[in-house]
Design an enzyme around this catalytic site. Sequence first.
Site, PDB file in Angstrom:
ATOM      1  N   LYS A 105      -1.328  14.573 -10.880  1.00  0.00           N
ATOM      2  CA  LYS A 105      -0.580  14.009 -11.996  1.00  0.00           C
ATOM      3  C   LYS A 105       0.481  14.983 -12.506  1.00  0.00           C
ATOM      4  O   LYS A 105       1.541  14.558 -12.994  1.00  0.00           O
ATOM      5  CB  LYS A 105      -1.526  13.602 -13.124  1.00  0.00           C
ATOM      6  CG  LYS A 105      -2.393  12.389 -12.781  1.00  0.00           C
ATOM      7  CD  LYS A 105      -1.538  11.179 -12.409  1.00  0.00           C
ATOM      8  CE  LYS A 105      -2.383   9.935 -12.178  1.00  0.00           C
ATOM      9  NZ  LYS A 105      -1.569   8.741 -11.840  1.00  0.00           N
ATOM     10  N   THR A 127     -11.107   1.248 -16.618  1.00  0.00           N
ATOM     11  CA  THR A 127     -10.494   0.829 -15.354  1.00  0.00           C
ATOM     12  C   THR A 127     -11.512   1.014 -14.234  1.00  0.00           C
ATOM     13  O   THR A 127     -12.624   1.500 -14.457  1.00  0.00           O
ATOM     14  CB  THR A 127      -9.242   1.669 -15.024  1.00  0.00           C
ATOM     15  OG1 THR A 127      -9.640   3.006 -14.689  1.00  0.00           O
ATOM     16  CG2 THR A 127      -8.280   1.711 -16.190  1.00  0.00           C
ATOM     17  N   TYR A 160      -7.164  15.785  -9.186  1.00  0.00           N
ATOM     18  CA  TYR A 160      -6.492  14.706  -9.914  1.00  0.00           C
ATOM     19  C   TYR A 160      -5.459  15.274 -10.882  1.00  0.00           C
ATOM     20  O   TYR A 160      -4.326  14.786 -10.964  1.00  0.00           O
ATOM     21  CB  TYR A 160      -7.518  13.875 -10.676  1.00  0.00           C
ATOM     22  CG  TYR A 160      -6.924  12.755 -11.503  1.00  0.00           C
ATOM     23  CD1 TYR A 160      -6.487  11.583 -10.897  1.00  0.00           C
ATOM     24  CD2 TYR A 160      -6.819  12.868 -12.889  1.00  0.00           C
ATOM     25  CE1 TYR A 160      -5.952  10.540 -11.657  1.00  0.00           C
ATOM     26  CE2 TYR A 160      -6.284  11.841 -13.649  1.00  0.00           C
ATOM     27  CZ  TYR A 160      -5.848  10.686 -13.028  1.00  0.00           C
ATOM     28  OH  TYR A 160      -5.314   9.670 -13.785  1.00  0.00           O
ATOM     29  N   ASP A 197       0.874  -1.167   0.000  1.00  0.00           N
ATOM     30  CA  ASP A 197       0.000   0.000   0.000  1.00  0.00           C
ATOM     31  C   ASP A 197       0.910   1.215   0.000  1.00  0.00           C
ATOM     32  O   ASP A 197       1.654   1.449   0.960  1.00  0.00           O
ATOM     33  CB  ASP A 197      -0.884  -0.028   1.251  1.00  0.00           C
ATOM     34  CG  ASP A 197      -1.828   1.160   1.349  1.00  0.00           C
ATOM     35  OD1 ASP A 197      -1.679   2.112   0.554  1.00  0.00           O
ATOM     36  OD2 ASP A 197      -2.697   1.148   2.222  1.00  0.00           O
ATOM     37  N   ASN A 201       1.965   2.069 -10.634  1.00  0.00           N
ATOM     38  CA  ASN A 201       0.654   2.141 -11.289  1.00  0.00           C
ATOM     39  C   ASN A 201      -0.470   2.545 -10.340  1.00  0.00           C
ATOM     40  O   ASN A 201      -1.516   3.027 -10.789  1.00  0.00           O
ATOM     41  CB  ASN A 201       0.328   0.783 -11.923  1.00  0.00           C
ATOM     42  CG  ASN A 201      -1.083   0.703 -12.434  1.00  0.00           C
ATOM     43  OD1 ASN A 201      -1.455   1.351 -13.422  1.00  0.00           O
ATOM     44  ND2 ASN A 201      -1.927  -0.086 -11.765  1.00  0.00           N
TER      45      ASN A 201
END
Length: 274
Positions: free
Chosen positions: A175, A206, A171, A71, A98
Site C-alpha cells: 500500500k 470485507t 500488505y 483480473d 479497488n
Amino acid sequence: MSTAADKTIILITGANSGIGLETIIALSKSSPSYHLLLGSRSFQKGQAALSKIQADHGPALLSPITPIEVDVTSTSTIEATKTYLESTFSRLNILIQNAGIIVHRPCTTLENLRLTFETNVFGPRVLTETLVPLLQKSTNPRVIYVSSEQGSITLRSDPEYPWRDVPGTEYRMSKAALNMLAACDRYGFRSWGGKVTSFNPGWCVTNLTGEEGRVMRERGGARSAEDPARALVEVVNGKRDKEAREESGILYLDGGVRPWSSKIRGGCLRAVVV
C-alpha cells in the site's frame, strides 16, 4: 432516452464483493447518468454479483451495470478490457482501482510479497497505463486508487498511532507502493487533466482476509463497506476535490487526509506535501 454516449463510464475492479460491490450499488442508486462496469476476476463471479444486486435492490437501481472480466494480474484480460472499452464506449471516464488482497494462507515471505505486490501494485500500474488513452478521451478523467493508511510511513512511525501493532508487513509495503503510484500519477497526469486520488476506506467489513477475517471484523466493530462506498460517490462527483488538492495525502472517508509519506524535520516526523 439516454445512450452510452451520454453517460459517465466507470470501471471498478474487484467489484463483485466488499467495497467495490457497495460502490457499484451506491453509484447506481445515486444517479441514472452512469454506466457502471462491475469488474471481477471471472465473468461468472461478476454475473453472480449482478444477479444478487438486482434481486436485492431492483427498481432502486438507476444506472445500468455490466459485469466485465478484468483480473489485474492478467495482461490478457487487461488488454481485453481495453478492447471492450474502445469498441463499446470509445472512452473511459473514471477508473476505480479497488482490487486488492491480503495473503492470509501459510506461505514463505517471498511468495507473500510476490502475490501481494502482483495484485496490489503491479496490476494497478499496468491497468492504469493501458487505459490512459481511453481516459484521455474523457472531459473529466479520474483515477481513484483504493489504498490504506496502513501504507503510510508517517503513521507507521508514530508511537501514538492506534493501529501500530497490526501485523502485515507485506500488505503495508504494497500500500505504500500504491500510494507512491498515486502520487506519481497525480503529478504525471496534470498535463492532460487527469485527476488522481488515493483513498483510505478505513477499517470495514470485507472479504479481504477471508471468511474468518470477515467474522473477526464484524465482532471487532468494523464499519460497513457501505460507508466508504458513500464516500467514493462523493469523490466520483468531485465533492472532495478541493480537500484533496489542498491537503496532499490519502483521502479519508470521514474527511481530511492521512499522510502518505514522512520526512524528518528537526527530529520530528511530518507529512510530505507533494
